[in-house]
Motif scaffolding. Structure first.
Motif, short mmCIF file in Angstrom:
data_model
loop_
_atom_site.label_atom_id
_atom_site.label_comp_id
_atom_site.label_asym_id
_atom_site.label_seq_id
_atom_site.Cartn_x
_atom_site.Cartn_y
_atom_site.Cartn_z
N LYS A 1 0.82 -1.21 0.00
CA LYS A 1 0.00 0.00 0.00
C LYS A 1 0.86 1.27 0.00
N THR A 2 2.03 1.17 0.65
CA THR A 2 2.85 2.37 0.83
C THR A 2 3.24 3.00 -0.50
N HIS B 1 7.97 4.36 7.04
CA HIS B 1 7.45 5.10 5.88
C HIS B 1 8.43 6.18 5.46
N ASP C 1 -2.45 6.03 7.42
CA ASP C 1 -2.17 4.60 7.33
C ASP C 1 -2.77 3.88 8.52
N GLU C 2 -3.14 2.63 8.32
CA GLU C 2 -3.72 1.79 9.37
C GLU C 2 -4.84 2.55 10.06
N GLY D 1 2.49 -3.12 10.43
CA GLY D 1 3.26 -2.56 9.33
C GLY D 1 4.75 -2.77 9.21
MG MG Z 1 1.65 -0.67 5.62
#
Ligand code: MG
Ligand code: ADP
Length: 705
Positions: A310-311, A341, A405-406, A568
């Protein structure tokens, strides 16, 4: 914060609660503390239990665990003080059996009431005790010797307690509120035709049934929450939430958003990546690209299993903002994850000349001042960070895309708080707001997604990058732990790395940290020659990060960790994971944890250690983990195994808690709700607004924020 839509939550013709007998300012305050501010809130304060006092069960016919009303004469009284004060009263009836009533708290006046031979009627749940069945702290009454005491005519409701208000007064208040229920027509909001189709009672009838069930009511259905009266309430509540989210979405889309059309930079990033995008990544990025080219804000959720990549999709989206001279922000729930990230994004973007800034809680002093300046001037084109991004004093130059995210780890409030950063913190009617992209690795079943995300468009990255070998999963009893030490040794001898995850039922950080510490010491001793690291929630952030980084950089072979590694974290060289006490974890969490391995080319293994004996449910969960690695399948199974009563709370879905509805028990209603909701939005927006106001009202601040 403006609440754009909902009309008044309290109908104008509703008198204040203080108009009810027995409700003064003090009591009203206590009610308000529980969100009860109107008659309507009292109508919707529904019983959590019922007690059946319409009949008397002979003592000999009592079933352990089944609540019942009994009547008998006191045969013996014993007052003891062994460890703490205790009162035991034995009563018997014509069935020749004896029941013990046991009290730990009592007054001497109570003791005197229980003379041998006195008639007692009581209600409670019998359990096996030392001398046959006993009821601890029954509700009871000593009866008049000769009077003919009537039985209850209806099931007695038991209401969720409200602090500072006794159960009897609460019952009286609710009864008084129900006497003020408007007639059927005035109260009803669901179209008659719909009610006919679905065989639903009117709201008035449903409320009266739920609060004062007549004696012939199917008690089992009521207790299970499946009675038509409850279904009627649930469907209206679900509908209200659905409508609230949909209306919220419309309100959102009335805002303007920057048009981001330039795609050359994203192309360059794609060309520079060390891998080719998967088909699913390409498809989802294409959806995002189309959304961002419009002048109304995108609201898109990307669901994708752990490791689905997804990143990079988020990074590509950020390039669309950057190329248009604007900013993108990426917010992650933990510092570790945000750091990862940061390093990914810097690795990908700096070669393209894109400036990536870092803002977390630990960035302080001069460094913080400098970052804030960069963010405010627009020099920082992409900003990565934690909750710190939403703090006061953080002002963006021109935020065009907010990525979270998340997202299940954040509340809806937080997501919106980041969005509001883009509009200088306050949203006027024609404000320009950033596009929003939220990502989650917790797939939720389709039916629930409808309820949870009615305000979002949903995309799925349903394909893993190539070259991943499935994780072999086994479940072993804790007795076989010694074998694992050898397994770790041999995996590490081949140059790979392993995780050892410590979990406990007690999730106090301290206790878990202690267990992790002990395990760390044991394993370090047993695995001489291997480099062992430790990460737990009680460590300082810097220590945690140092340990995590050492593992990532291959400087440690084995990482003993608590579930802080859950979200993650990406270490492709780790190929073995051992999860202790796996039987205590839910499917979603097990799936998340296991997703830490199987990220590289080496075949990976996951060992679920459990303490026998396994409950049936735990066995099924472990079996599911052995059989599949598909997050969507696991989510469906999770839903099935949780069963009614175990709400998917705010934590998991970002949904507000419901008063009546239960997303799992009532899941079959959701497609219906969806359909009816869409129809009402089109044909009767006025009605839709009233339904929202009734059920969600002020509590919808979350949904309407
Ligand atoms: Mg992730
Ligand atoms: P998640 O969806 O769980 O957030 P990540 O974005 O962390 O997954 O990606 C997991 C790993 O896969 C990262 O190391 C990332 O660089 C890599 N990756 C992402 N997309 C691809 C791809 N198409 N091919 C190969 N590797 C990829």
């Amino acid at each position: 914060m403006p609440t754009p839509n909902d009309g008044p939550a309290i109908a104008p013709d509703q008198p204040p609660l203080t108009a009810l007998p027995g409700v003064g300012a003090k009591v009203a305050e206590k009610l308000a503390a529980r969100g009860i501010e109107s008659l309507q809130d009292l109508w919707l304060h529904l019983p959590r239990q019922y007690e059946d006092r319409t009949a008397i069960t002979p003592i000999g016919a009592l079933v352990p665990g089944m609540a019942a009303q009994v009547e008998g004469r006191v045969e013996a009284v014993e007052r003891g003080f062994r460890y703490r004060p205790m009162l035991r009263v034995a009563i018997g009836d014509d069935s020749q059996a004896t029941l013990v009533l046991r009290f730990f708290h009592f007054r001497s006046q109570q003791v005197n009431q229980f003379r041998v031979g006195a008639r007692v009627r009581c209600y409670g749940t019998p359990r096996p005790g030392h001398h046959g069945l006993e009821i601890v702290h029954p509700s009871y009454r000593v009866l008049d010797e000769h009077a003919d005491e009537a039985l209850g005519e209806r099931l007695d409701p038991v209401y969720p307690a409200i602090e500072g208000i006794g159960p009897a007064s609460l019952r009286r208040m609710i009864t008084a509120a129900l006497e003020r229920l408007p007639d059927e027509v005035a109260l009803e909001l669901l179209p008659a035709e719909l009610r006919r189709q679905l065989h639903l009672p009117s709201l008035r009838e449903a409320l009266l049934t739920v609060h004062r069930p007549p004696p012939d009511t199917d008690l089992n259905a009521l207790l299970a929450g499946t009675h038509p009266a409850q279904r009627r309430l649930a469907i209206e509540e679900l509908l209200a939430h659905h409508l609230s989210l949909r209306r919220q979405r419309l309100a959102q889309q009335a805002h303007a958003a920057p048009v981001l059309k330039k795609g050359a930079l994203a192309k360059r990033l794609q060309a520079a990546l060390p891998f080719k995008l998967t088909g699913a990544q390409r498809r989802v990025f294409e959806q995002i690209r189309r959304d961002l080219a419009l002048s109304r804000p995108m609201l898109r959720l990307v669901q994708g299993d752990v490791g689905s990549g997804k990143t990079v999709v988020a990074a590509l989206a950020a390039m669309l903002a950057v190329e248009s001279g604007k900013q993108a922000a990426l917010m992650a729930p933990t510092e570790l994850l945000a750091e990862q990230h940061l390093s990914n994004l810097r690795g990908w973007l700096e070669p393209l000349g894109v400036r990536v800034a870092w803002l977390a809680g630990k960035v302080t002093g001069k460094a913080r001042t400098r970052v804030l300046e960069e963010v405010a001037s627009g020099e920082a084109q992409v900003v990565v960070g934690t909750h710190a991004l939403m703090q006061q004093g953080v002002g963006f130059h021109d935020l065009a895309l907010a990525i979270v995210d998340e997202q299940h780890r954040f509340g809806v409030h937080q997501r919106l708080a980041l969005r509001d950063k883009g509009a200088g913190g306050s949203i006027g009617e024609h404000a320009v707001v950033p596009h929003q992209l939220v990502m989650t690795a917790t797939p939720i079943p389709r039916t629930l997604a409808m309820a949870a995300y009615a305000d979002l468009d949903v995309s799925a990255i349903d394909e893993l990058p190539p070259g991943r070998t499935p994780v072999q999963t086994v479940a072993l009893s804790a007795g076989r732990r010694p074998e694992l030490v050898e397994r770790i040794r041999s995996a590490c001898a081949e140059g790979r790395q392993a995780y050892w995850v410590c979990t406990l039922i007690d999730d106090s950080d301290e206790v878990v940290a202690q267990a992790a510490q002990t395990t760390y010491e044991e394993l370090s001793a047993q695995l001489e020659g291997l480099r062992v690291g430790l990460v737990h929630g009680r460590m300082k952030a810097t220590e945690k990060q140092a340990a995590m980084r050492a593992f990532k950089d291959g400087e440690t072979d084995l990482l003993v960790a608590t579930t802080v590694i859950e979200v993650g974290v990406d270490v492709p060289n780790a190929s073995l994971m051992i999860i202790e006490n796996a039987e205590r974890l839910g499917l979603a969490q097990l799936h998340q944890l296991r997703g830490r391995v199987g990220r590289g080319r080496a075949a990976s293994n996951c060992v679920l250690l459990y303490q026998p004996p396994l409950s049936k449910l735990a066995r099924q969960r472990l079996e599911t983990m052995r059989q599949t690695q598909d997050g969507f399948v696991i989510a469906e199974k999770d839903l099935e195994l949780r069963g009614p009563g175990e709400l998917l709370g705010t934590r998991q879905t970002g949904l507000a808690a419901f008063r009546v509805a239960d997303l799992i028990r009532d899941a079959d209603l959701l497609p219906r709700v969806h359909e009816i909701g869409e129809r009402l939005m089109e044909t009767s927006p006025e009605l839709a607004a009233r339904i929202v106001a009734r059920w969600v009202g002020g509590a919808a601040r979350y949904a309407a924020a």
